[in-house]
Design a protein around this motif. Structure first.
Motif, mmCIF file in Angstrom:
data_model
loop_
_atom_site.group_PDB
_atom_site.id
_atom_site.type_symbol
_atom_site.label_atom_id
_atom_site.label_comp_id
_atom_site.label_asym_id
_atom_site.label_seq_id
_atom_site.Cartn_x
_atom_site.Cartn_y
_atom_site.Cartn_z
ATOM 1 N N ARG A 187 0.844 -1.202 0.000
ATOM 2 C CA ARG A 187 0.000 0.000 0.000
ATOM 3 C C ARG A 187 0.882 1.256 0.000
ATOM 4 N NH1 ARG A 187 -4.646 0.878 -1.919
ATOM 5 N NH2 ARG A 187 -5.145 -1.189 -1.249
ATOM 6 N N GLY A 188 1.999 1.197 0.697
ATOM 7 C CA GLY A 188 2.935 2.320 0.677
ATOM 8 C C GLY A 188 3.464 2.585 -0.717
ATOM 9 N N LYS A 189 3.820 1.508 -1.430
ATOM 10 C CA LYS A 189 4.308 1.655 -2.805
ATOM 11 C C LYS A 189 3.211 2.186 -3.719
ATOM 12 C CE LYS A 189 6.581 -0.791 -6.608
ATOM 13 N NZ LYS A 189 5.813 -0.107 -7.628
ATOM 14 N N TYR A 190 1.989 1.758 -3.497
ATOM 15 C CA TYR A 190 0.861 2.232 -4.307
ATOM 16 C C TYR A 190 0.759 3.767 -4.224
ATOM 17 C CZ TYR A 190 -3.941 3.063 -5.751
ATOM 18 O OH TYR A 190 -5.061 3.544 -6.373
ATOM 19 N N TRP A 191 0.797 4.307 -3.002
ATOM 20 C CA TRP A 191 0.669 5.760 -2.846
ATOM 21 C C TRP A 191 1.932 6.485 -3.315
ATOM 22 C CZ3 TRP A 191 -3.857 7.523 -3.000
ATOM 23 C CH2 TRP A 191 -4.917 6.759 -2.525
ATOM 24 N N ALA A 192 3.075 5.824 -3.236
ATOM 25 C CA ALA A 192 4.295 6.410 -3.800
ATOM 26 C C ALA A 192 4.159 6.523 -5.312
ATOM 27 C CB ALA A 192 5.501 5.548 -3.435
#
Length: 138
Positions: free
Chosen positions: A94-99
């Motif tokens: 999820r962190g990578k998605y928002w990045a």
């Protein structure tokens, strides 16, 4: 954590393609000034290690999504949202998605002013979990 949960629920209604395609084409000065104010306060909160930094970030993400207003200031908020997913929830995907959302906004806007902060946060704290260091530091 309640604010993060609320923001996560609100943000789950959007996918990256929708976020990047629904940006208002005409800049509303009032909304842009609100984002600039959020951005300035967020930078100041980071500088003094304020415990309010996550709350400001979550509020800025909700404001950006609600108003379909994704400017360069929003990119830093989305990157921060991804960072807090990694730090608070250990949710790297999820962190990578928002990045990726943040980088997509920068690419669309061809923004120089926010690029350094966003790329520092994205490459230095999120994508490093997905790519070898040599690739991340490019």
């Amino acid at each position: 954590m309640e604010s993060m949960a609320t923001t996560t629920i609100a943000a789950s209604q959007y996918d990256i393609n929708l976020i990047l395609s629904t940006n208002q084409s005409k800049t509303d000065r009032h909304q842009r000034n609100v984002l600039r104010l959020f951005d300035a306060i967020t930078v100041a909160a980071y500088s003094v290690s304020s415990p309010y930094l996550p709350l400001l970030t979550f509020a800025m993400v909700r404001y950006s999504l609600k108003n379909h207003f994704h400017e360069t200031e929003s990119a830093f908020a989305f990157a921060g949202f991804g960072y807090f997913h990694v730090v608070f929830k250990q949710d790297y995907v999820r962190g990578k998605y928002w990045a990726d959302v943040a980088l997509g906004i920068l690419k669309q806007k061809r923004a120089i002013s926010a690029t350094v902060r966003v790329e520092w946060l994205v490459h230095g704290h999120i994508l490093m979990w997905f790519s070898p260091l040599k690739e991340t530091s490019r």
